[in-house]
Design a protein around this motif. Structure first.
Motif, PDB file in Angstrom:
ATOM      1  N   THR A 198       0.849  -1.189   0.000  1.00 50.48           N
ATOM      2  CA  THR A 198       0.000   0.000   0.000  1.00 50.48           C
ATOM      3  C   THR A 198       0.884   1.238   0.000  1.00 50.48           C
ATOM      4  OG1 THR A 198      -1.638   1.263   1.255  1.00 50.48           O
ATOM      5  CG2 THR A 198      -0.213  -0.193   2.526  1.00 50.48           C
ATOM      6  N   THR A 199       0.517   2.240  -0.794  1.00 47.49           N
ATOM      7  CA  THR A 199       1.394   3.398  -0.965  1.00 47.49           C
ATOM      8  C   THR A 199       0.781   4.726  -0.533  1.00 47.49           C
ATOM      9  OG1 THR A 199       0.641   3.793  -3.244  1.00 47.49           O
ATOM     10  CG2 THR A 199       2.501   2.284  -2.940  1.00 47.49           C
ATOM     11  N   GLN A 200      -0.533   4.777  -0.269  1.00 50.26           N
ATOM     12  CA  GLN A 200      -1.130   6.083  -0.001  1.00 50.26           C
ATOM     13  C   GLN A 200      -2.243   6.070   1.029  1.00 50.26           C
ATOM     14  OE1 GLN A 200       0.056   8.886  -0.855  1.00 50.26           O
ATOM     15  NE2 GLN A 200      -1.582  10.278  -0.316  1.00 50.26           N
ATOM     16  N   GLY A 201      -2.659   4.941   1.533  1.00 53.57           N
ATOM     17  CA  GLY A 201      -3.762   4.921   2.482  1.00 53.57           C
ATOM     18  C   GLY A 201      -5.109   4.975   1.769  1.00 53.57           C
ATOM     19  N   GLY A 202      -6.181   5.111   2.532  1.00 53.12           N
ATOM     20  CA  GLY A 202      -7.520   5.141   1.957  1.00 53.12           C
ATOM     21  C   GLY A 202      -8.266   3.844   2.239  1.00 53.12           C
ATOM     22  N   ASN A 203      -9.513   3.790   1.788  1.00 58.29           N
ATOM     23  CA  ASN A 203     -10.361   2.642   2.089  1.00 58.29           C
ATOM     24  C   ASN A 203      -9.931   1.367   1.372  1.00 58.29           C
ATOM     25  OD1 ASN A 203     -12.419   3.644   3.932  1.00 58.29           O
ATOM     26  ND2 ASN A 203     -13.021   4.992   2.267  1.00 58.29           N
ATOM     27  N   PHE A 204      -9.416   1.482   0.151  1.00 56.88           N
ATOM     28  CA  PHE A 204      -9.014   0.285  -0.601  1.00 56.88           C
ATOM     29  C   PHE A 204      -7.998  -0.549   0.180  1.00 56.88           C
ATOM     30  CE2 PHE A 204      -6.703  -2.274  -3.588  1.00 56.88           C
ATOM     31  CZ  PHE A 204      -7.571  -2.596  -4.621  1.00 56.88           C
ATOM     32  N   PRO A 205      -6.845   0.015   0.588  1.00 60.03           N
ATOM     33  CA  PRO A 205      -5.883  -0.807   1.331  1.00 60.03           C
ATOM     34  C   PRO A 205      -6.382  -1.240   2.700  1.00 60.03           C
ATOM     35  CG  PRO A 205      -5.140   1.468   1.259  1.00 60.03           C
ATOM     36  CD  PRO A 205      -6.301   1.367   0.319  1.00 60.03           C
ATOM     37  N   HIS A 206      -7.153  -0.390   3.375  1.00 57.24           N
ATOM     38  CA  HIS A 206      -7.634  -0.757   4.706  1.00 57.24           C
ATOM     39  C   HIS A 206      -8.568  -1.965   4.640  1.00 57.24           C
ATOM     40  CE1 HIS A 206      -6.793   3.616   6.183  1.00 57.24           C
ATOM     41  NE2 HIS A 206      -5.718   2.859   6.199  1.00 57.24           N
ATOM     42  N   PHE A 207      -9.488  -1.953   3.683  1.00 62.53           N
ATOM     43  CA  PHE A 207     -10.382  -3.098   3.526  1.00 62.53           C
ATOM     44  C   PHE A 207      -9.622  -4.324   3.029  1.00 62.53           C
ATOM     45  CE2 PHE A 207     -13.871  -0.369   4.313  1.00 62.53           C
ATOM     46  CZ  PHE A 207     -14.971  -1.182   4.545  1.00 62.53           C
ATOM     47  N   LEU A 208      -8.686  -4.108   2.129  1.00 60.05           N
ATOM     48  CA  LEU A 208      -7.942  -5.235   1.564  1.00 60.05           C
ATOM     49  C   LEU A 208      -7.083  -5.924   2.619  1.00 60.05           C
ATOM     50  CD1 LEU A 208      -7.617  -6.435  -1.365  1.00 60.05           C
ATOM     51  CD2 LEU A 208      -5.367  -5.411  -1.313  1.00 60.05           C
ATOM     52  N   MET A 209      -6.423  -5.156   3.472  1.00 62.38           N
ATOM     53  CA  MET A 209      -5.603  -5.759   4.532  1.00 62.38           C
ATOM     54  C   MET A 209      -6.458  -6.611   5.459  1.00 62.38           C
ATOM     55  SD  MET A 209      -2.702  -2.943   5.613  1.00 62.38           S
ATOM     56  CE  MET A 209      -3.742  -1.500   5.686  1.00 62.38           C
ATOM     57  N   GLY A 210      -7.642  -6.095   5.814  1.00 64.71           N
ATOM     58  CA  GLY A 210      -8.530  -6.874   6.666  1.00 64.71           C
ATOM     59  C   GLY A 210      -9.042  -8.125   5.985  1.00 64.71           C
ATOM     60  N   HIS A 211      -9.374  -8.003   4.702  1.00 68.13           N
ATOM     61  CA  HIS A 211      -9.898  -9.145   3.955  1.00 68.13           C
ATOM     62  C   HIS A 211      -8.840 -10.245   3.828  1.00 68.13           C
ATOM     63  CE1 HIS A 211     -13.199 -10.040   0.762  1.00 68.13           C
ATOM     64  NE2 HIS A 211     -12.802 -11.140   1.359  1.00 68.13           N
ATOM     65  N   ARG A 212      -7.608  -9.856   3.574  1.00 62.05           N
ATOM     66  CA  ARG A 212      -6.521 -10.835   3.448  1.00 62.05           C
ATOM     67  C   ARG A 212      -6.235 -11.497   4.800  1.00 62.05           C
ATOM     68  NH1 ARG A 212      -2.625 -10.744  -0.297  1.00 62.05           N
ATOM     69  NH2 ARG A 212      -0.958 -10.216   1.168  1.00 62.05           N
ATOM     70  N   ARG A 213      -6.320 -10.737   5.870  1.00 60.60           N
ATOM     71  CA  ARG A 213      -6.172 -11.343   7.201  1.00 60.60           C
ATOM     72  C   ARG A 213      -7.266 -12.374   7.439  1.00 60.60           C
ATOM     73  NH1 ARG A 213      -4.752  -5.549   9.274  1.00 60.60           N
ATOM     74  NH2 ARG A 213      -2.559  -5.773   9.830  1.00 60.60           N
ATOM     75  N   TYR A 214      -8.473 -12.027   7.059  1.00 62.30           N
ATOM     76  CA  TYR A 214      -9.619 -12.905   7.290  1.00 62.30           C
ATOM     77  C   TYR A 214      -9.501 -14.200   6.498  1.00 62.30           C
ATOM     78  CZ  TYR A 214     -14.553 -14.132   8.064  1.00 62.30           C
ATOM     79  OH  TYR A 214     -15.706 -14.764   8.435  1.00 62.30           O
ATOM     80  N   LEU A 215      -9.013 -14.101   5.271  1.00 62.39           N
ATOM     81  CA  LEU A 215      -8.943 -15.274   4.392  1.00 62.39           C
ATOM     82  C   LEU A 215      -7.732 -16.162   4.660  1.00 62.39           C
ATOM     83  CD1 LEU A 215      -9.968 -13.765   0.925  1.00 62.39           C
ATOM     84  CD2 LEU A 215     -11.363 -15.193   2.438  1.00 62.39           C
ATOM     85  N   PHE A 216      -6.632 -15.569   5.122  1.00 64.53           N
ATOM     86  CA  PHE A 216      -5.368 -16.300   5.178  1.00 64.53           C
ATOM     87  C   PHE A 216      -4.809 -16.437   6.587  1.00 64.53           C
ATOM     88  CE2 PHE A 216      -5.313 -14.156   0.908  1.00 64.53           C
ATOM     89  CZ  PHE A 216      -5.736 -15.277   0.213  1.00 64.53           C
ATOM     90  N   GLY A 217      -5.679 -16.790   7.521  1.00 64.73           N
ATOM     91  CA  GLY A 217      -5.227 -17.108   8.867  1.00 64.73           C
ATOM     92  C   GLY A 217      -4.636 -15.952   9.625  1.00 64.73           C
ATOM     93  N   GLY A 218      -4.994 -14.727   9.253  1.00 68.09           N
ATOM     94  CA  GLY A 218      -4.492 -13.551   9.961  1.00 68.09           C
ATOM     95  C   GLY A 218      -3.062 -13.205   9.638  1.00 68.09           C
ATOM     96  N   ASN A 219      -2.466 -13.895   8.667  1.00 68.10           N
ATOM     97  CA  ASN A 219      -1.022 -13.766   8.461  1.00 68.10           C
ATOM     98  C   ASN A 219      -0.667 -13.337   7.046  1.00 68.10           C
ATOM     99  OD1 ASN A 219       1.484 -13.850   9.637  1.00 68.10           O
ATOM    100  ND2 ASN A 219       1.875 -15.988   9.120  1.00 68.10           N
ATOM    101  N   ALA A 220      -1.559 -12.633   6.359  1.00 65.81           N
ATOM    102  CA  ALA A 220      -1.251 -12.156   5.016  1.00 65.81           C
ATOM    103  C   ALA A 220      -0.227 -11.024   5.084  1.00 65.81           C
ATOM    104  CB  ALA A 220      -2.528 -11.669   4.332  1.00 65.81           C
ATOM    105  N   ARG A 221       0.683 -10.994   4.105  1.00 66.72           N
ATOM    106  CA  ARG A 221       1.805 -10.052   4.159  1.00 66.72           C
ATOM    107  C   ARG A 221       1.459  -8.719   3.516  1.00 66.72           C
ATOM    108  NH1 ARG A 221       4.268 -12.853   8.008  1.00 66.72           N
ATOM    109  NH2 ARG A 221       4.784 -14.938   7.353  1.00 66.72           N
ATOM    110  N   THR A 222       1.769  -7.666   4.235  1.00 69.63           N
ATOM    111  CA  THR A 222       1.521  -6.312   3.752  1.00 69.63           C
ATOM    112  C   THR A 222       2.759  -5.464   3.970  1.00 69.63           C
ATOM    113  OG1 THR A 222      -0.831  -6.442   4.280  1.00 69.63           O
ATOM    114  CG2 THR A 222       0.087  -4.250   4.027  1.00 69.63           C
ATOM    115  N   ILE A 223       3.087  -4.644   2.973  1.00 68.69           N
ATOM    116  CA  ILE A 223       4.168  -3.663   3.124  1.00 68.69           C
ATOM    117  C   ILE A 223       3.523  -2.285   3.128  1.00 68.69           C
ATOM    118  CG2 ILE A 223       6.214  -2.631   2.076  1.00 68.69           C
ATOM    119  CD1 ILE A 223       6.896  -5.362   0.935  1.00 68.69           C
ATOM    120  N   LYS A 224       3.686  -1.604   4.246  1.00 72.63           N
ATOM    121  CA  LYS A 224       3.130  -0.264   4.406  1.00 72.63           C
ATOM    122  C   LYS A 224       4.284   0.654   4.801  1.00 72.63           C
ATOM    123  CE  LYS A 224       0.401   0.418   7.912  1.00 72.63           C
ATOM    124  NZ  LYS A 224      -0.768   0.365   8.825  1.00 72.63           N
ATOM    125  N   PRO A 225       5.006   1.201   3.830  1.00 73.23           N
ATOM    126  CA  PRO A 225       6.247   1.926   4.127  1.00 73.23           C
ATOM    127  C   PRO A 225       6.008   3.261   4.815  1.00 73.23           C
ATOM    128  CG  PRO A 225       5.685   2.177   1.818  1.00 73.23           C
ATOM    129  CD  PRO A 225       4.698   1.201   2.394  1.00 73.23           C
TER     130      PRO A 225
END
Length: 553
Positions: free
Chosen positions: A466-493
């Motif tokens: 994620t490079t700028q914030g907003g609803n897209f990355p926030h929802f996506l991070m939660g969705h990936r956590r939900y689908l992949f055992g809470g351990n989906a990888r995210t880079i938020k520099p």
């Protein structure tokens, strides 16, 4: 005839009128000293105010103030580190070393008989799931005791882009549950920025939505005819219960419910972020049921999106079908709204001024508003260019065999800014490159439907950036956590640290890599996090909607 005192001041060698002239000269010198002191004080105060941050009202100004000439006699103070966009210069210096580094890595890998693919960050143990996984357990948190008679109908208007609409829908279901109301399928506000006329069933599977919620909240596609007749088929005649952002459940029960019981129908418009983050556990679970189960994309979106995921995995054969997805916010409207400046000079400034006026009609020309692009950049508020994203990822260790999926709208000045990203990552794809033109034709002009395609491909990626914030990355991070055992990888520099390296044209490749890897270590790479009281359930579904696999509740 004796010369005036002003003339004597201009020509110090001229003779005055004895003691009287000396006194006059002394007064002039004193006035000059006072003027110099006042000017110095004003200069220092202006310097402090210019660092006060974007949008601070300190003077009557506009964006044209960025190009005002400097006064003579005052040396230009050097900008603070990280203030100026110099990334293109840094790339020119680093590219030869970056290319040589990738070549050396490829040679080392080809010498290894046990490796059939070249080195990639995606294949290292750092990016493998570990620890006790969390599993969805929404059903354990919801009760099914049968629905009591409805108290009336709730109508809401969702605004914004795809995920702002998604948030509004989830919260609307939660509010309907609190009020024991029947929810009317939400309508979407036509936004001047998004310009998407899509309706609910253009984006989401309406029947699936209603069926999934059947045991928890009643949902209907439209108001019954008898109710419409009471209001002469004029929706705007229905009482609008304007509600403050993040209102508590208590507010809805005390303020909205009585009106609902009186009239049989209420509407809330706009309805964005109108429910508090912290609500009872059963309401949190209901939010998750809506977000992760009820809101399934409409079949045309779902079919093409699934095909794009398969094609992206095939394109990523060098990394075992794994790829990195990047949410790149460098569309014209985002660059314009950020009030940041890059390397496009007067042409860029004119285009950004025009874009701001088109979408926000004078908001950025209001009396007293000062635009501070240097402060914005130092504070990490400027969208990363495609070039900067590529440099960051190469510095972090993702080599040129990495498959990159770019989720974005139309990139501003894409021919210029995308070329170096392609240069660094030859295995780069977008929905436009993966899909045939005729496949995308039905979605053109509908930003929310196109965003749904990007969302689906990003959900399935091994790493999300994620490079700028907003609803897209926030929802996506939660969705990936939900689908992949809470351990989906995210880079938020941390962009405040990034710009320091991008602002140094003399930086060496080894130093740059070290800086990027330090940023990687401090970003959200592990991604396992429990929701805190004021955090969003849509970003942090644990522990409200997920349980550890050992059955811990």
């Amino acid at each position: 005839m004796r010369k005036p005192a002003a003339a004597a001041w201009r020509r110090p060698g001229a003779r005055g009128g004895g003691g009287c002239g000396a006194r006059r000269r002394g007064a002039v010198v004193l006035l000059l000293a006072l003027a110099y002191a006042a000017g110095t004080l004003m200069f220092l105060l202006a310097g402090r105010l210019s660092g006060a941050g974007p949008g601070v009202e300190v003077a009557s100004s506009s964006s044209s103030s960025l190009l005002q000439p400097r006064r003579r006699g005052h040396a230009a103070a050097p900008p603070q580190p990280g203030s100026v966009y110099r990334s293109h210069l840094v790339f020119e210096r680093l590219w030869p070393a970056m290319r040589d580094d990738a070549t050396a890595a490829a040679s080392a890998s080809s010498l290894s008989s046990s490796a059939s693919w070249r080195r990639s960050m995606l294949m290292t143990s750092q990016y493998q799931n570990s620890g006790e996984p969390w599993m969805p357990c929404v059903n354990n948190r919801l009760t099914r005791l049968g629905l009591p008679p409805s108290n009336g109908y709730l109508m809401i208007e969702a605004n914004g882009g795809l995920n702002q609409q998604r948030l509004s829908i989830c919260d609307a279901v939660a509010v309907a549950s609190l009020l024991n109301a029947t929810l009317v399928i939400p309508t979407f506000h036509l936004n001047s920025v998004w310009r998407d006329s899509s309706k609910f069933d253009d984006i989401f599977d309406e029947d699936h939505f209603i069926e999934t919620l059947r045991e928890h909240v009643r949902v209907v596609k439209k108001l019954p005819e008898d109710v419409l007749l009471r209001f002469n088929h004029n929706i705007s005649s229905i009482s609008n219960m304007r509600t403050k952002a993040y209102s508590s459940p208590k507010h809805y029960v005390q303020k909205v419910l009585p009106k609902l019981l009186e009239l049989g129908v209420v509407r809330i418009a706009p309805f964005s972020n109108r429910l508090a983050q912290s609500v009872p556990s059963n309401i949190q679970a209901l939010r998750c049921l809506v977000n992760y189960h009820a809101l399934r994309y409409a079949e045309p979106i779902r079919t093409l999106a699934d095909d794009l995921v398969v094609r992206m995995m095939k394109k990523s054969s060098l990394t075992g079908g794994k790829y990195v997805s990047v949410h790149l916010r460098f569309e014209e409207d985002m660059v314009a709204f950020s009030c940041c400046t890059y390397d496009g000079g007067l042409k860029e400034k004119t285009e950004m001024d025009n874009a701001r006026e088109r979408s926000w009609r004078g908001k950025f020309r209001r009396h007293g508003r000062v635009i501070n692009p240097e402060g914005n950049r130092r504070n990490g508020k400027c969208p990363l260019t495609p070039l900067e994203v590529g440099m960051m990822l190469r510095g972090m260790g993702f080599d040129n065999t990495t498959s990159l999926y770019i989720a974005s709208g139309k990139i501003y000045n894409s021919e210029k800014y995308m070329a170096p990203l392609h240069q660094m990552f030859p295995f780069l794809a977008t929905k436009d490159s993966l899909a045939l033109p005729e496949e995308l034709a039905q979605f053109k002009g509908h930003s929310s439907r196109l965003a749904a395609l990007d969302y689906t491909v990003c959900v399935q990626s091994e790493v999300f950036v994620t490079t700028q914030g907003g609803n897209f990355p926030h929802f996506l991070m939660g969705h990936r956590r939900y689908l992949f055992g809470g351990n989906a990888r995210t880079i938020k520099p941390d962009k405040r640290k990034l710009v320091l390296s991008f602002d140094d044209p003399n930086i060496r490749w080894d130093r740059f890599k070290k800086n990027m890897q330090e940023i990687l270590q401090h970003s959200d790479v592990r991604s396992i996090a429990l929701r805190k009281p004021n955090d969003s359930i849509y970003t942090f579904p644990m522990p409200d909607c997920m349980c550890q696999q050992d059955g811990l509740r």
